[in-house]
Each structure stands twice: as C-alpha cells, then as structure tokens.
Design a protein around this motif. Sequence first.
Motif, PDB file in Angstrom:
ATOM      1  N   GLU A   4      -6.587   8.146 -74.729  1.00  0.00           N
ATOM      2  CA  GLU A   4      -6.611   9.579 -75.013  1.00  0.00           C
ATOM      3  C   GLU A   4      -7.029  10.387 -73.791  1.00  0.00           C
ATOM      4  OE1 GLU A   4      -5.319  11.324 -77.601  1.00  0.00           O
ATOM      5  OE2 GLU A   4      -4.604   9.308 -78.070  1.00  0.00           O
ATOM      6  N   LEU A   5      -7.932   9.852 -72.993  1.00  0.00           N
ATOM      7  CA  LEU A   5      -8.326  10.527 -71.761  1.00  0.00           C
ATOM      8  C   LEU A   5      -7.132  10.611 -70.806  1.00  0.00           C
ATOM      9  CD1 LEU A   5     -10.464  11.834 -69.975  1.00  0.00           C
ATOM     10  CD2 LEU A   5     -11.104   9.545 -69.191  1.00  0.00           C
ATOM     11  N   ILE A   6      -6.383   9.530 -70.704  1.00  0.00           N
ATOM     12  CA  ILE A   6      -5.180   9.528 -69.869  1.00  0.00           C
ATOM     13  C   ILE A   6      -4.164  10.537 -70.404  1.00  0.00           C
ATOM     14  CG2 ILE A   6      -3.177   8.134 -69.166  1.00  0.00           C
ATOM     15  CD1 ILE A   6      -5.181   5.750 -68.994  1.00  0.00           C
ATOM     16  N   ARG A   7      -4.045  10.604 -71.737  1.00  0.00           N
ATOM     17  CA  ARG A   7      -3.123  11.569 -72.359  1.00  0.00           C
ATOM     18  C   ARG A   7      -3.536  13.003 -72.002  1.00  0.00           C
ATOM     19  NH1 ARG A   7      -0.063   9.670 -76.081  1.00  0.00           N
ATOM     20  NH2 ARG A   7      -1.622   8.312 -77.023  1.00  0.00           N
ATOM     21  N   ILE A   8      -4.819  13.286 -72.053  1.00  0.00           N
ATOM     22  CA  ILE A   8      -5.314  14.624 -71.717  1.00  0.00           C
ATOM     23  C   ILE A   8      -5.064  14.936 -70.248  1.00  0.00           C
ATOM     24  CG2 ILE A   8      -7.428  16.014 -71.463  1.00  0.00           C
ATOM     25  CD1 ILE A   8      -8.419  14.608 -74.071  1.00  0.00           C
ATOM     26  N   ILE A   9      -5.269  13.951 -69.386  1.00  0.00           N
ATOM     27  CA  ILE A   9      -5.021  14.154 -67.948  1.00  0.00           C
ATOM     28  C   ILE A   9      -3.538  14.425 -67.707  1.00  0.00           C
ATOM     29  CG2 ILE A   9      -5.007  13.010 -65.689  1.00  0.00           C
ATOM     30  CD1 ILE A   9      -7.658  11.614 -66.621  1.00  0.00           C
ATOM     31  N   LYS A  10      -2.657  13.647 -68.333  1.00  0.00           N
ATOM     32  CA  LYS A  10      -1.218  13.882 -68.185  1.00  0.00           C
ATOM     33  C   LYS A  10      -0.849  15.276 -68.677  1.00  0.00           C
ATOM     34  CE  LYS A  10       0.517   9.141 -68.739  1.00  0.00           C
ATOM     35  NZ  LYS A  10       1.297   8.269 -69.655  1.00  0.00           N
ATOM     36  N   PHE A  11      -1.353  15.638 -69.852  1.00  0.00           N
ATOM     37  CA  PHE A  11      -1.042  16.962 -70.404  1.00  0.00           C
ATOM     38  C   PHE A  11      -1.511  18.055 -69.452  1.00  0.00           C
ATOM     39  CE2 PHE A  11      -1.557  20.721 -73.031  1.00  0.00           C
ATOM     40  CZ  PHE A  11      -0.399  20.708 -73.787  1.00  0.00           C
ATOM     41  N   THR A  12      -2.685  17.870 -68.885  1.00  0.00           N
ATOM     42  CA  THR A  12      -3.235  18.844 -67.944  1.00  0.00           C
ATOM     43  C   THR A  12      -2.349  18.965 -66.705  1.00  0.00           C
ATOM     44  OG1 THR A  12      -5.485  18.404 -68.717  1.00  0.00           O
ATOM     45  CG2 THR A  12      -5.251  19.450 -66.554  1.00  0.00           C
ATOM     46  N   LEU A  13      -1.939  17.845 -66.152  1.00  0.00           N
ATOM     47  CA  LEU A  13      -1.110  17.875 -64.943  1.00  0.00           C
ATOM     48  C   LEU A  13       0.256  18.502 -65.211  1.00  0.00           C
ATOM     49  CD1 LEU A  13      -2.070  14.429 -63.360  1.00  0.00           C
ATOM     50  CD2 LEU A  13      -2.803  16.725 -62.634  1.00  0.00           C
ATOM     51  N   PHE A  14       0.875  18.132 -66.330  1.00  0.00           N
ATOM     52  CA  PHE A  14       2.172  18.747 -66.657  1.00  0.00           C
ATOM     53  C   PHE A  14       2.001  20.231 -66.963  1.00  0.00           C
ATOM     54  CE2 PHE A  14       3.581  14.311 -67.843  1.00  0.00           C
ATOM     55  CZ  PHE A  14       4.407  14.173 -66.740  1.00  0.00           C
ATOM     56  N   SER A  15       0.890  20.581 -67.597  1.00  0.00           N
ATOM     57  CA  SER A  15       0.637  21.996 -67.873  1.00  0.00           C
ATOM     58  C   SER A  15       0.417  22.780 -66.592  1.00  0.00           C
ATOM     59  CB  SER A  15      -0.569  22.146 -68.808  1.00  0.00           C
ATOM     60  OG  SER A  15      -0.271  21.600 -70.071  1.00  0.00           O
ATOM     61  N   ILE A  16      -0.252  22.172 -65.630  1.00  0.00           N
ATOM     62  CA  ILE A  16      -0.429  22.834 -64.331  1.00  0.00           C
ATOM     63  C   ILE A  16       0.938  23.063 -63.683  1.00  0.00           C
ATOM     64  CG2 ILE A  16      -1.283  22.501 -61.968  1.00  0.00           C
ATOM     65  CD1 ILE A  16      -3.775  21.138 -63.273  1.00  0.00           C
ATOM     66  N   SER A  17       1.799  22.042 -63.724  1.00  0.00           N
ATOM     67  CA  SER A  17       3.126  22.210 -63.132  1.00  0.00           C
ATOM     68  C   SER A  17       3.922  23.291 -63.873  1.00  0.00           C
ATOM     69  CB  SER A  17       3.898  20.884 -63.100  1.00  0.00           C
ATOM     70  OG  SER A  17       4.262  20.454 -64.392  1.00  0.00           O
ATOM     71  N   ALA A  18       3.799  23.337 -65.191  1.00  0.00           N
ATOM     72  CA  ALA A  18       4.461  24.394 -65.963  1.00  0.00           C
ATOM     73  C   ALA A  18       3.853  25.758 -65.622  1.00  0.00           C
ATOM     74  CB  ALA A  18       4.347  24.120 -67.460  1.00  0.00           C
ATOM     75  N   GLY A  19       2.558  25.767 -65.401  1.00  0.00           N
ATOM     76  CA  GLY A  19       1.889  27.004 -65.009  1.00  0.00           C
ATOM     77  C   GLY A  19       2.371  27.507 -63.661  1.00  0.00           C
ATOM     78  N   VAL A  20       2.615  26.580 -62.751  1.00  0.00           N
ATOM     79  CA  VAL A  20       3.155  26.963 -61.436  1.00  0.00           C
ATOM     80  C   VAL A  20       4.542  27.574 -61.608  1.00  0.00           C
ATOM     81  CG1 VAL A  20       3.989  26.056 -59.226  1.00  0.00           C
ATOM     82  CG2 VAL A  20       1.766  25.323 -60.115  1.00  0.00           C
ATOM     83  N   ILE A  21       5.359  26.949 -62.448  1.00  0.00           N
ATOM     84  CA  ILE A  21       6.695  27.487 -62.724  1.00  0.00           C
ATOM     85  C   ILE A  21       6.581  28.883 -63.331  1.00  0.00           C
ATOM     86  CG2 ILE A  21       8.703  27.239 -64.258  1.00  0.00           C
ATOM     87  CD1 ILE A  21       8.473  24.197 -63.672  1.00  0.00           C
ATOM     88  N   GLN A  22       5.668  29.035 -64.282  1.00  0.00           N
ATOM     89  CA  GLN A  22       5.495  30.332 -64.923  1.00  0.00           C
ATOM     90  C   GLN A  22       5.003  31.376 -63.919  1.00  0.00           C
ATOM     91  OE1 GLN A  22       3.235  30.302 -68.542  1.00  0.00           O
ATOM     92  NE2 GLN A  22       3.373  32.507 -68.803  1.00  0.00           N
ATOM     93  N   LEU A  23       4.026  31.005 -63.135  1.00  0.00           N
ATOM     94  CA  LEU A  23       3.466  31.943 -62.164  1.00  0.00           C
ATOM     95  C   LEU A  23       4.493  32.342 -61.102  1.00  0.00           C
ATOM     96  CD1 LEU A  23       0.889  33.442 -61.366  1.00  0.00           C
ATOM     97  CD2 LEU A  23       0.238  31.460 -60.028  1.00  0.00           C
TER      98      LEU A  23
END
Length: 145
Positions: A4-23
């Motif tokens: 679950e910790l790995i899942r949260i880290i993956k979600f965070t990293l993909f969300s950061i990349s999506a955030g970069v796209i959004q920004l």
Amino acid sequence: MKKELIRIIKFTLFSISAGVIQLLSETLLLEVFGLKGNLSWIAYLIALVLSVLWNFTFNRKFTFQSANNVPVAMLKVACFYAVFTPLSTLWTHYFVVTLNVNEYIVLIGTMLINFVTEFIYDKFVVFRNSIDTNKQATSTANDNK
C-alpha cells in the motif's frame, strides 16, 4: 502494508506528472492564449481534462493494476469529476475574479484537494474490486509464489 505504501508512492508520482501537465497546459492557455480573468475557468477546465486522462491511464495500469472494464472505470471517474469539476471551477472563478487571488495559487490548492479526494475515490470506488487483477499484477504474484 508495504504494498500500500508503494501504491501511494506510485499514485503520488503519477499525480505529480499529471499536475505538471495541468500546470503547463493551463499556463499555455493563460499566458499564450490569454484566457485570463473571466475566461480563466476555461483554461482550468481544459487543463484538468488533459491531466485526468493522463492520470487515469497510468494509475489504472501501474498503481492499481486493474483489469476492470475501462469504459466502466472511466465512467466512475467521470462521476467523480461531474461533482469535482463544477465545484472547483466555481471556486476557481470566485477566488480569481471576485477575491483577486492569483490563478496559480488557486490552481495549486485545487490540485492538492483533487490529489487527496481522487486517491480515496479511486481506491474505494473505481478500482475497489479490481486492484491487482491485471496481467502485470497476477504474473508478479505468481512469480512470488
């Protein structure tokens, strides 16, 4: 627990990349195409859609490793955004136009709210019964036996 910790880290990293796209896409729309002031909500909406498509694709495959039906999962995500988008568009307009808060400060706050609420929704609604069911997850599980 480790999974679950790995899942949260993956979600965070993909969300950061999506955030970069959004920004980046919102910056392009605001600064190059001039969608500022009363039009800033349009820039936000377009950028949000681009980031959601990116985030859904990668989180489905790598974070939640789901083999569920893509149209059904995307419909569930669309339901989330059917609520989140109008609310965030309204508060973006309110803060930017009415209170004269910088568009980027509002965007970052909105992205943080989106990050937390979307992880909870994805885990417990969208992928609830299909986590770790795709080919990648099942072959990894078989390799660990």
